[in-house]
Design a protein around this motif. Sequence first.
Motif, mmCIF file in Angstrom:
data_model
loop_
_atom_site.group_PDB
_atom_site.id
_atom_site.type_symbol
_atom_site.label_atom_id
_atom_site.label_comp_id
_atom_site.label_asym_id
_atom_site.label_seq_id
_atom_site.Cartn_x
_atom_site.Cartn_y
_atom_site.Cartn_z
ATOM 1 N N ASP A 252 -38.381 -29.457 10.007
ATOM 2 C CA ASP A 252 -39.803 -29.818 9.933
ATOM 3 C C ASP A 252 -40.631 -29.025 10.938
ATOM 4 O O ASP A 252 -41.743 -28.579 10.632
ATOM 5 C CB ASP A 252 -39.986 -31.322 10.179
ATOM 6 N N LEU A 253 -40.107 -28.837 12.141
ATOM 7 C CA LEU A 253 -40.861 -28.095 13.151
ATOM 8 C C LEU A 253 -40.892 -26.604 12.818
ATOM 9 O O LEU A 253 -41.915 -25.933 13.012
ATOM 10 C CB LEU A 253 -40.251 -28.334 14.538
ATOM 11 N N ILE A 254 -39.793 -26.088 12.284
ATOM 12 C CA ILE A 254 -39.790 -24.692 11.843
ATOM 13 C C ILE A 254 -40.790 -24.497 10.709
ATOM 14 O O ILE A 254 -41.551 -23.518 10.694
ATOM 15 C CB ILE A 254 -38.373 -24.263 11.397
ATOM 16 N N ASP A 255 -40.811 -25.429 9.767
ATOM 17 C CA ASP A 255 -41.749 -25.335 8.637
ATOM 18 C C ASP A 255 -43.205 -25.420 9.110
ATOM 19 O O ASP A 255 -44.100 -24.813 8.503
ATOM 20 C CB ASP A 255 -41.468 -26.442 7.618
ATOM 21 N N GLU A 422 -31.412 -23.130 8.731
ATOM 22 C CA GLU A 422 -32.751 -22.882 9.269
ATOM 23 C C GLU A 422 -33.475 -21.753 8.538
ATOM 24 O O GLU A 422 -34.706 -21.739 8.470
ATOM 25 C CB GLU A 422 -32.640 -22.555 10.764
ATOM 26 N N GLN A 423 -32.717 -20.819 8.005
ATOM 27 C CA GLN A 423 -33.326 -19.696 7.281
ATOM 28 C C GLN A 423 -33.437 -19.951 5.782
ATOM 29 O O GLN A 423 -33.836 -19.067 5.033
ATOM 30 C CB GLN A 423 -32.513 -18.427 7.536
ATOM 31 N N GLY A 424 -33.103 -21.178 5.364
ATOM 32 C CA GLY A 424 -33.254 -21.542 3.961
ATOM 33 C C GLY A 424 -32.137 -21.065 3.055
ATOM 34 O O GLY A 424 -32.269 -21.089 1.824
ATOM 35 N N LYS A 425 -31.007 -20.643 3.627
ATOM 36 C CA LYS A 425 -29.899 -20.146 2.816
ATOM 37 C C LYS A 425 -28.988 -21.273 2.329
ATOM 38 O O LYS A 425 -28.240 -21.097 1.372
ATOM 39 C CB LYS A 425 -29.075 -19.134 3.616
ATOM 40 N N ALA A 426 -29.026 -22.419 3.003
ATOM 41 C CA ALA A 426 -28.213 -23.559 2.593
ATOM 42 C C ALA A 426 -28.985 -24.391 1.571
ATOM 43 O O ALA A 426 -30.211 -24.511 1.650
ATOM 44 C CB ALA A 426 -27.854 -24.411 3.802
ATOM 45 N N LYS A 427 -28.290 -24.965 0.617
ATOM 46 C CA LYS A 427 -28.920 -25.715 -0.465
ATOM 47 C C LYS A 427 -29.702 -26.907 0.072
ATOM 48 O O LYS A 427 -30.860 -27.128 -0.264
ATOM 49 C CB LYS A 427 -27.848 -26.174 -1.459
ATOM 50 N N ASP A 428 -29.054 -27.723 0.892
ATOM 51 C CA ASP A 428 -29.703 -28.868 1.528
ATOM 52 C C ASP A 428 -28.867 -29.285 2.726
ATOM 53 O O ASP A 428 -27.722 -28.830 2.896
ATOM 54 C CB ASP A 428 -29.867 -30.041 0.554
ATOM 55 N N ALA A 429 -29.432 -30.144 3.556
ATOM 56 C CA ALA A 429 -28.761 -30.516 4.797
ATOM 57 C C ALA A 429 -27.425 -31.206 4.548
ATOM 58 O O ALA A 429 -26.418 -30.888 5.186
ATOM 59 C CB ALA A 429 -29.664 -31.410 5.633
ATOM 60 N N ALA A 430 -27.403 -32.144 3.606
ATOM 61 C CA ALA A 430 -26.183 -32.917 3.362
ATOM 62 C C ALA A 430 -25.030 -32.022 2.918
ATOM 63 O O ALA A 430 -23.921 -32.095 3.466
ATOM 64 C CB ALA A 430 -26.448 -33.998 2.318
ATOM 65 N N SER A 431 -25.279 -31.183 1.930
ATOM 66 C CA SER A 431 -24.206 -30.313 1.434
ATOM 67 C C SER A 431 -23.843 -29.257 2.477
ATOM 68 O O SER A 431 -22.673 -28.901 2.630
ATOM 69 C CB SER A 431 -24.620 -29.640 0.124
#
Length: 449
Positions: A252-255, A422-431
């Motif tokens: 959220d802070l990065i966004d 953090e760079q948006g490469k992961a699908k979502d936090a949980a996975s």
Amino acid sequence: MFKPITGAIAATAAGALLLTGCTSSGPADSKPASAITPGASHKATTVTVWTFNHLPNEVAAFKATLDQLHTKYPWLTVKFVPNKDDAAYAKAVAAGDPPDVFISSTPDNVAKFCYNGTVADVGPYLSSAKIDTAKTFPPATLVYTRYEDKQCALPLLTDAFALYYNKKMFAAAGITKPPTTLAELTAAAKKLTVKNADGSIKTYGFVPRSDFDVNRYLYVGAHSGTDFYGKDGKTTFASDPKWQQLLKWDQDLIDYYGKANVQKFVGRYQPHADDAGNPLLTGAAAMEYDGEWHVGEIASLKKDFDYGVVPMPVLDGSSGTYGAGTTLGTVAYLSAGSKHKQEAFFALQQLTTDTTFLNTLADTVYNIPTTFAALKAWDKRDDPHWKPFVDIFENPHSSYKTLTPAGVEDMDSWRASLLDFEQGKAKDAASGLAAAGKKIDSLNSESGQ
């Protein structure tokens, strides 16, 4: 310029060599695992001490103490060799010619070296010398110097991490007290953010990305009420919801700033984390998570800078842990392959328990002494900038993650996963968390845990 003493960032290059699991052939002498009697006569012996330290003032501090040791005990000569890292040490062990004592900036590898037989358990020597570790060293140091029931290393100075903030900027933004929770930190960061006329960011309130400076230590559990590993030895990333909460705060802070802006910030200021171009000192950031050595750097680089230091805010709902933090530091080993273990332990004992040496070295490299006696005698312990770090170090809840035979590889894997998220490469936090945990658990399983 002074660098942090800890070494996850420095260990990656050593990883390939360390992964070979090179081991010592075991005790190289027939002497008992007991301490020698200092006052008795001894055969002239030379032991070798390697250290990662390399700056002239650091080397001078070591040499002065070792010279004094030789003057007091003429039978003991120490050959001191600076600028040696874990990779060099592992190579020497594999070649059958290790130094008698090795001082490392990478505590993550303690369990690896202990598990594969590279270093000796100094517990019997400590008992023989009547040194009670619990009464000599603060508990935070024992977390990163022990593996299972073995005392695999001794601490030699430590790092603690806290929040630095610009007092003038706080006053201008109408913030009357530092944040204690991550939600408060986010609110303060937004108030402190200043934009230029063209919309670009002049001052960031706080940049949380894990690859900036020492921010990686925000994400090992001390500031979110989480344990990196559970009682079963497995990662808790998938089972403890606080990890997702922590990553949501981060994202959220990065966004808020925008991924591209944060990327530019990291690219521009990461090379200047420890010099006059540091963003806190230049006004590019109002708050910064950093280690205690930064107090010394500021005194050298910008002594009139008006700033405060407080414990790092904690994840909301974890308020009971506020005041604690991540702590880890330099470790000193007795090589299992040493041909002079008793004499080498005696030198190791002097370096890690002598109050004068510890405080001199702490002042030299801007770190924190690692015995109760040295801390009590240290003239900086009540300084308003140093005291918060001493308090964090002495806080019973301060700690580092559990060490495993995988060594630094678990932290390296975690850092890579964090950055992908953090760079948006992961699908979502949980996975992403589940995948990171699975990979680290696999690393540990392969290493023998």
